[in-house]
Design an enzyme around this catalytic site. Structure first.
Site, PDB file in Angstrom:
ATOM      1  N   ARG A 216       2.072   3.595  18.454  1.00  0.00           N
ATOM      2  CA  ARG A 216       0.660   3.998  18.404  1.00  0.00           C
ATOM      3  C   ARG A 216      -0.126   3.358  19.542  1.00  0.00           C
ATOM      4  O   ARG A 216      -0.983   4.008  20.169  1.00  0.00           O
ATOM      5  CB  ARG A 216       0.052   3.610  17.057  1.00  0.00           C
ATOM      6  CG  ARG A 216       0.689   4.331  15.878  1.00  0.00           C
ATOM      7  CD  ARG A 216       0.028   3.916  14.582  1.00  0.00           C
ATOM      8  NE  ARG A 216       0.962   4.048  13.463  1.00  0.00           N
ATOM      9  CZ  ARG A 216       0.665   3.759  12.213  1.00  0.00           C
ATOM     10  NH1 ARG A 216      -0.529   3.313  11.900  1.00  0.00           N
ATOM     11  NH2 ARG A 216       1.566   3.897  11.249  1.00  0.00           N
TER      12      ARG A 216
ATOM     13  N   LYS B  33       0.819  -1.211   0.000  1.00  0.00           N
ATOM     14  CA  LYS B  33       0.000   0.000   0.000  1.00  0.00           C
ATOM     15  C   LYS B  33       0.858   1.268   0.000  1.00  0.00           C
ATOM     16  O   LYS B  33       0.360   2.353  -0.323  1.00  0.00           O
ATOM     17  CB  LYS B  33      -0.962   0.017   1.183  1.00  0.00           C
ATOM     18  CG  LYS B  33      -0.316   0.109   2.547  1.00  0.00           C
ATOM     19  CD  LYS B  33      -1.376   0.128   3.640  1.00  0.00           C
ATOM     20  CE  LYS B  33      -0.753   0.255   5.013  1.00  0.00           C
ATOM     21  NZ  LYS B  33      -1.776   0.324   6.078  1.00  0.00           N
ATOM     22  N   ASP B  34       2.158   1.147   0.363  1.00  0.00           N
ATOM     23  CA  ASP B  34       3.060   2.302   0.361  1.00  0.00           C
ATOM     24  C   ASP B  34       3.735   2.533  -0.986  1.00  0.00           C
ATOM     25  O   ASP B  34       4.397   3.559  -1.172  1.00  0.00           O
ATOM     26  CB  ASP B  34       4.158   2.118   1.418  1.00  0.00           C
ATOM     27  CG  ASP B  34       3.630   2.142   2.836  1.00  0.00           C
ATOM     28  OD1 ASP B  34       2.588   2.786   3.070  1.00  0.00           O
ATOM     29  OD2 ASP B  34       4.251   1.501   3.706  1.00  0.00           O
TER      30      ASP B  34
ATOM     31  N   ARG C  80      -7.877   8.451   4.233  1.00  0.00           N
ATOM     32  CA  ARG C  80      -8.907   7.484   3.831  1.00  0.00           C
ATOM     33  C   ARG C  80      -9.669   6.983   5.054  1.00  0.00           C
ATOM     34  O   ARG C  80     -10.908   6.945   5.063  1.00  0.00           O
ATOM     35  CB  ARG C  80      -8.254   6.305   3.094  1.00  0.00           C
ATOM     36  CG  ARG C  80      -9.190   5.129   2.818  1.00  0.00           C
ATOM     37  CD  ARG C  80      -8.408   3.930   2.316  1.00  0.00           C
ATOM     38  NE  ARG C  80      -7.424   3.459   3.280  1.00  0.00           N
ATOM     39  CZ  ARG C  80      -7.687   2.646   4.292  1.00  0.00           C
ATOM     40  NH1 ARG C  80      -8.921   2.213   4.491  1.00  0.00           N
ATOM     41  NH2 ARG C  80      -6.734   2.260   5.120  1.00  0.00           N
ATOM     42  N   ARG C  81      -8.941   6.606   6.095  1.00  0.00           N
ATOM     43  CA  ARG C  81      -9.591   6.119   7.302  1.00  0.00           C
ATOM     44  C   ARG C  81     -10.383   7.230   7.988  1.00  0.00           C
ATOM     45  O   ARG C  81     -11.518   7.024   8.422  1.00  0.00           O
ATOM     46  CB  ARG C  81      -8.546   5.548   8.266  1.00  0.00           C
ATOM     47  CG  ARG C  81      -7.934   4.242   7.805  1.00  0.00           C
ATOM     48  CD  ARG C  81      -6.768   3.828   8.671  1.00  0.00           C
ATOM     49  NE  ARG C  81      -6.212   2.538   8.268  1.00  0.00           N
ATOM     50  CZ  ARG C  81      -5.004   2.110   8.568  1.00  0.00           C
ATOM     51  NH1 ARG C  81      -4.195   2.883   9.294  1.00  0.00           N
ATOM     52  NH2 ARG C  81      -4.580   0.929   8.173  1.00  0.00           N
TER      53      ARG C  81
ATOM     54  N   CYS D 212      -0.954   7.382  -2.654  1.00  0.00           N
ATOM     55  CA  CYS D 212      -1.012   6.589  -1.420  1.00  0.00           C
ATOM     56  C   CYS D 212      -1.688   7.344  -0.278  1.00  0.00           C
ATOM     57  O   CYS D 212      -2.263   6.722   0.614  1.00  0.00           O
ATOM     58  CB  CYS D 212       0.394   6.174  -1.003  1.00  0.00           C
ATOM     59  SG  CYS D 212       1.299   5.218  -2.238  1.00  0.00           S
TER      60      CYS D 212
ATOM     61  N   ARG E 251       1.163   9.177  14.246  1.00  0.00           N
ATOM     62  CA  ARG E 251       2.321   8.666  13.507  1.00  0.00           C
ATOM     63  C   ARG E 251       3.124   7.711  14.361  1.00  0.00           C
ATOM     64  O   ARG E 251       2.909   7.563  15.543  1.00  0.00           O
ATOM     65  CB  ARG E 251       3.200   9.843  13.066  1.00  0.00           C
ATOM     66  CG  ARG E 251       2.548  10.861  12.135  1.00  0.00           C
ATOM     67  CD  ARG E 251       2.333  10.312  10.741  1.00  0.00           C
ATOM     68  NE  ARG E 251       3.508   9.608  10.259  1.00  0.00           N
ATOM     69  CZ  ARG E 251       4.621  10.205   9.803  1.00  0.00           C
ATOM     70  NH1 ARG E 251       4.687  11.523   9.746  1.00  0.00           N
ATOM     71  NH2 ARG E 251       5.652   9.487   9.382  1.00  0.00           N
TER      72      ARG E 251
END
Length: 329
Positions: free
Chosen positions: A162, A90-91, A138-139, A258, A156
């Site tokens: 996290r 995805k990156d 997106r989230r 992305c 981040r």
């Protein structure tokens, strides 16, 4: 089956695998290393810091530029300092340097996103104006689509960092990729995990798969580069690659990236039918577009263009332009 002449060529010296240094990135790199070493291919890791790893005090969407987590690894590839790189797919930008190639896409892990909290069982149980941490536009957009009162804030750092911030009560909940929790085996140490279904909360392109990148031997007279390509092709999963490449083609056709607030997911129902679903929205989810289609493999190109045409007809360009203007402020 890997031809012996390719094995003989790469056995002259260990393959150098470039990776980021987070625990998740190292898990992914070691996962690939182990698979290759099962075939008698010696691999050593080289840790490389990327721009996205170095700048942790700003949201990804504000840092700017493509390849925030891949560019430095690609530079090492182009300079001959590593032999291949392992990325979270995805990156990986949908357009890469022509001298490089995405040689393999691995079998997909769980592509879903998940809700993680120490106090609340799911998104419905959160109090009004609850604070949710996420790195992703997106989230954030899809969270606000579900509940407009939610306060989404940039979070981040690696997965462990996290989770530490969640446990220190900086957030009521955070959103993570299910694949990362599975790979790091962290699920037992979290009070509440609720997985979003892909139909309700659409993942990022390629989420759950790894992308393996190497030099394209078309641009190299070195037989070793051809041998490396052939060795790495053994890690390619055709079914996962079909779906991930559909998602990457969609982002390319739409002109997104992305870090755009775009969800896209393709899934095979059976050996022939593919279900494609997407969502694009502005930052507060007051405007969003959904599309979904079921098609056969041979219809993918036509169906993707049909989805893009429908999105453009309904104003997707204006929505994305609004997003980019908001980020520039």
């Amino acid at each position: 089956m890997i031809a012996q002449r390719y094995k003989d060529e790469v056995s002259k010296s260990p393959l150098i695998l470039g990776t980021r240094s987070s625990l998740l990135a190292l898990w992914q790199a070691n996962h690939i290393k182990d698979k290759l070493q099962e075939n008698g291919i010696e691999v050593v890791l080289k840790k490389i810091k990327t721009k996205g790893d170095k700048i942790l005090d700003a949201p990804l969407s504000k840092i700017g530029g493509k390849g925030l987590f891949t560019k430095e690894l690609e530079n090492e590839l182009l300079g001959g300092k590593i032999d291949f790189a392992v990325h979270s797919l995805k990156d990986v930008p949908v357009v890469i340097d022509p001298k490089l190639m995405l040689v393999a896409i691995t079998q997909r892990e769980d592509p879903r996103d998940c809700f993680v909290s120490e106090k609340y069982s799911d998104i419905e149980s959160l109090p009004k104006n609850a604070k949710i941490g996420t790195t992703s536009l997106r989230r954030s957009m899809q969270l606000k689509k579900i509940r407009s009162d939610l306060d989404t804030q940039s979070l981040r750092g690696n997965v462990q960092k996290r989770l530490e911030r969640l446990r220190s009560n900086e957030f009521d909940a955070i959103i993570l990729a299910s694949a990362g929790l599975n790979r790091l085996d962290l699920k037992d140490n979290i009070a509440f995990i609720s997985h979003f279904q892909t139909s309700d909360f659409i993942p990022a392109m390629g989420q759950g798969s790894l992308g393996i990148e190497c030099r394209d031997p078309k641009y190299s007279p070195n037989f070793r580069d051809q041998a490396i390509m052939k060795i790495l092709e053994s890690l390619h999963d055709k079914k996962s690659a079909l779906c991930c490449n559909i998602e990457r083609a969609f982002i390319r056709l739409l002109g997104g990236g992305c870090q755009s607030p775009i969800g896209i997911h393709a899934n095979m129902f059976n050996s022939k039918e593919i279900y494609i679903q997407c969502i694009i929205g502005n930052l507060d989810a007051t405007k969003f577009l959904n599309e979904s289609r079921v098609c056969n493999k041979g219809e993918v190109e036509y169906v993707l263009q049909d989805i893009i045409n429908s999105l453009k007809k309904n104003g997707v360009d204006k929505i994305l332009q609004e997003v980019y203007e908001s980020l520039d402020k």
